[in-house]
Design a protein around this motif. Sequence first.
Motif, short mmCIF file in Angstrom:
data_model
loop_
_atom_site.label_atom_id
_atom_site.label_comp_id
_atom_site.label_asym_id
_atom_site.label_seq_id
_atom_site.Cartn_x
_atom_site.Cartn_y
_atom_site.Cartn_z
N ASP A 3 0.62 -1.14 0.11
CA ASP A 3 0.15 -0.17 0.12
C ASP A 3 1.03 1.17 0.07
N SER A 4 0.58 2.22 -0.88
CA SER A 4 1.19 3.44 -0.80
C SER A 4 0.34 4.53 -0.58
N TRP A 5 -0.83 4.48 -0.35
CA TRP A 5 -1.71 5.58 -0.01
C TRP A 5 -3.02 5.00 0.34
N TYR A 6 -3.91 5.76 1.04
CA TYR A 6 -5.36 4.97 1.66
C TYR A 6 -6.14 4.68 0.55
N THR A 7 -6.05 5.23 -0.66
CA THR A 7 -6.66 4.80 -1.83
C THR A 7 -6.38 3.26 -2.48
N GLU A 8 -5.29 2.94 -2.09
CA GLU A 8 -4.62 1.91 -2.86
C GLU A 8 -5.57 0.51 -2.43
N PRO A 9 -5.95 -0.35 -3.20
CA PRO A 9 -6.42 -1.80 -2.70
C PRO A 9 -5.74 -2.17 -1.76
N THR A 10 -6.23 -3.13 -0.71
CA THR A 10 -5.82 -3.81 0.16
C THR A 10 -5.70 -5.16 0.00
N PRO A 11 -4.77 -6.06 0.18
CA PRO A 11 -5.23 -7.48 -0.15
C PRO A 11 -6.14 -8.36 0.85
N GLU A 12 -6.91 -9.21 0.21
CA GLU A 12 -7.76 -9.79 1.18
C GLU A 12 -7.22 -10.27 2.53
N GLY A 13 -7.93 -10.18 3.51
CA GLY A 13 -7.61 -10.61 4.82
C GLY A 13 -6.62 -9.79 5.62
N VAL A 14 -6.27 -8.38 4.98
CA VAL A 14 -5.07 -7.56 5.60
C VAL A 14 -5.85 -6.50 5.95
N THR A 44 5.16 -4.75 -12.75
CA THR A 44 3.64 -4.75 -12.23
C THR A 44 3.52 -4.90 -10.86
N PHE A 45 2.78 -4.01 -10.28
CA PHE A 45 2.63 -3.85 -8.66
C PHE A 45 1.41 -4.63 -8.69
N THR A 46 1.32 -5.75 -7.82
CA THR A 46 0.50 -6.71 -7.71
C THR A 46 -0.70 -6.32 -6.96
N ASN A 47 -0.66 -5.31 -6.17
CA ASN A 47 -1.87 -4.88 -5.41
C ASN A 47 -2.83 -4.11 -6.00
N ARG A 256 -16.01 4.80 2.39
CA ARG A 256 -15.65 4.17 0.98
C ARG A 256 -14.39 3.30 0.80
N GLU A 257 -13.31 3.91 1.65
CA GLU A 257 -12.11 3.36 1.84
C GLU A 257 -11.98 2.17 3.13
N ASN A 258 -12.99 2.04 3.82
CA ASN A 258 -13.06 1.21 4.97
C ASN A 258 -11.89 1.58 6.04
N LEU A 259 -11.91 3.03 6.34
CA LEU A 259 -10.84 3.52 7.30
C LEU A 259 -11.32 3.26 8.52
N TRP A 260 -12.30 2.87 8.98
CA TRP A 260 -13.04 2.76 10.17
C TRP A 260 -12.30 1.62 11.09
N GLU A 261 -12.12 0.80 10.33
CA GLU A 261 -11.68 -0.67 10.76
C GLU A 261 -10.31 -0.73 11.71
N ALA A 262 -9.38 0.38 11.39
CA ALA A 262 -8.13 0.75 12.06
C ALA A 262 -7.63 2.00 12.15
N GLN A 263 -7.66 2.55 11.13
CA GLN A 263 -7.07 4.02 10.84
C GLN A 263 -7.70 5.01 11.81
N PHE A 264 -9.06 4.87 11.48
CA PHE A 264 -10.14 5.63 12.06
C PHE A 264 -10.78 5.10 13.39
N GLU A 265 -10.21 4.09 14.12
CA GLU A 265 -10.69 3.54 15.13
C GLU A 265 -11.29 4.41 16.37
N SER A 266 -10.64 5.42 16.58
CA SER A 266 -10.96 6.07 17.77
C SER A 266 -12.26 7.03 17.30
N TYR A 267 -12.24 7.36 16.08
CA TYR A 267 -13.53 8.11 15.48
C TYR A 267 -14.80 7.22 15.62
N TRP A 268 -14.27 5.76 15.36
CA TRP A 268 -15.33 5.12 15.09
C TRP A 268 -16.24 4.83 16.45
#
Length: 459
Positions: A3-14, A44-47, A256-268
């Motif tokens: 991942d290089s930015w919050y808009t990049e796709p994250t591998p399944e299960g990560v 090719t960057f596989t993510n 949209r970017e599923n930020l609540w799970e970890a990065q915005f946990e305190s806001y959640w």
Amino acid sequence: IRDSWYTEPTPEGVVDDKYYWSENHRIIFHTIEHLAGQAFPDETFTNDGRTGADHRDEARERILEWLDEKVRFGFSEWHSDVYYQKDLTPLLTLVEWCEDEYISHRAAMLLDLLFLDVALHLHKGNFGATHGRSYVKDKPAAPKQDVFHSNKLLFEDTVLPYTSTSAADASLLSRARKYRLPAVVREIAQDDAPMVDRERMNLWLDEVPPEDLSSPLPPAPYGLDFDDEANLPLWWSMASQPLWQMLPLTFEVAERENLWEAQFESYWDLAGPIYDEDMDVWVRRAWGLLQILWPMTNSALLMEVNTYTHRTTDYMLSTAQDYRKGLRGEQHHVWQATLGEKAVVFTQHPGYLPISEGSPIPPDWNWQREDEPGPGYWTGEASLPRSAQYQNVGIHIYAPQYVPIPYYGFAFRQETHAYFPWAHFDEEPIQQGNWTFGRKGDGFVALYSLNPTEWRVGQ
């Protein structure tokens, strides 16, 4: 790179738990992405299925955007004895390793500005200025600051030795082949003639929400609209995610970017219980909470600051003038008197601690772990003082402008305290009435408290 930015796709299960948007994190991630793409342009960057060249070019635009912001508005993490080191590392990496000469040149120019800012606020090796972000681990003495080793290497303003052989900042600078510090910046750091430095950094924001959610957004500074996602990296780097102007866009992007799970946990913790599938309903509910809780949710906010520093051969006094008075400051360090590498004085309003009110601090209290991120016992401010300085005089008035909510840890101790380490002064401080006097060499500090004071040794 995964991942290089919050808009990049994250591998399944990560679970993507990276923190992308602070000022220093932004340039770190963009530098990594640019150099990775530069090294492997045809891979090719596989993510996300894009080539290294695609990532290199995308990161180039983000790097230039970040550089432009710093030149126009200064650093949101102003005079930081912690995060200037984190800015230094990617900037120097770009100077030394980026094949794009324009980026390399621009990065070197910004390094010059960063070191100029340090040079203007250095006294006997101590970057003893007001700080936008700092911690208890850095504030007590010059050798504890993350920028100490680079300051010693570049400016030779202290007789204290290096404390580590693996300091990232000095190690990288000592191996630099392209970057050279301008001689005039070094001379400024070593010049002991009396001087006053005034600076304005960052952008002003109105953090008090209006009563009506339907109120139009105020004109954004410099046309950087609050509802335009292109401006999101700048606004979020000021820790403005929960600010009322940003609320609709923050919710939209976080969902949209599923930020609540970890990065915005305190806001959640606040936003989750009022969740609704209808985004408009969800935002309206959050708005209602924000009317009450904005002094709590905005505690990390970094907005426009005016700093004032008076330096002489014997001392330096530095203040953030009239900054967010009465409100919480997660890692803000409002003022400091610096008389030597370890002879410093500052005051602070302690935040909530998991001990009974007024009780002594346990002798086994772990400051490194339990005082961060703040506001803690020495990190940040439970309420920022209303501060004013003129030359060698500073006035700091503490008056919390919010109602504490202990259940959420949104509380404070009924005291302010001063860091006054008499072991690092030349003689034991003298107390007369509400005054406390200290001397280091030919420098003197006189600290007055409205309320009677007592020594609390080791705390």
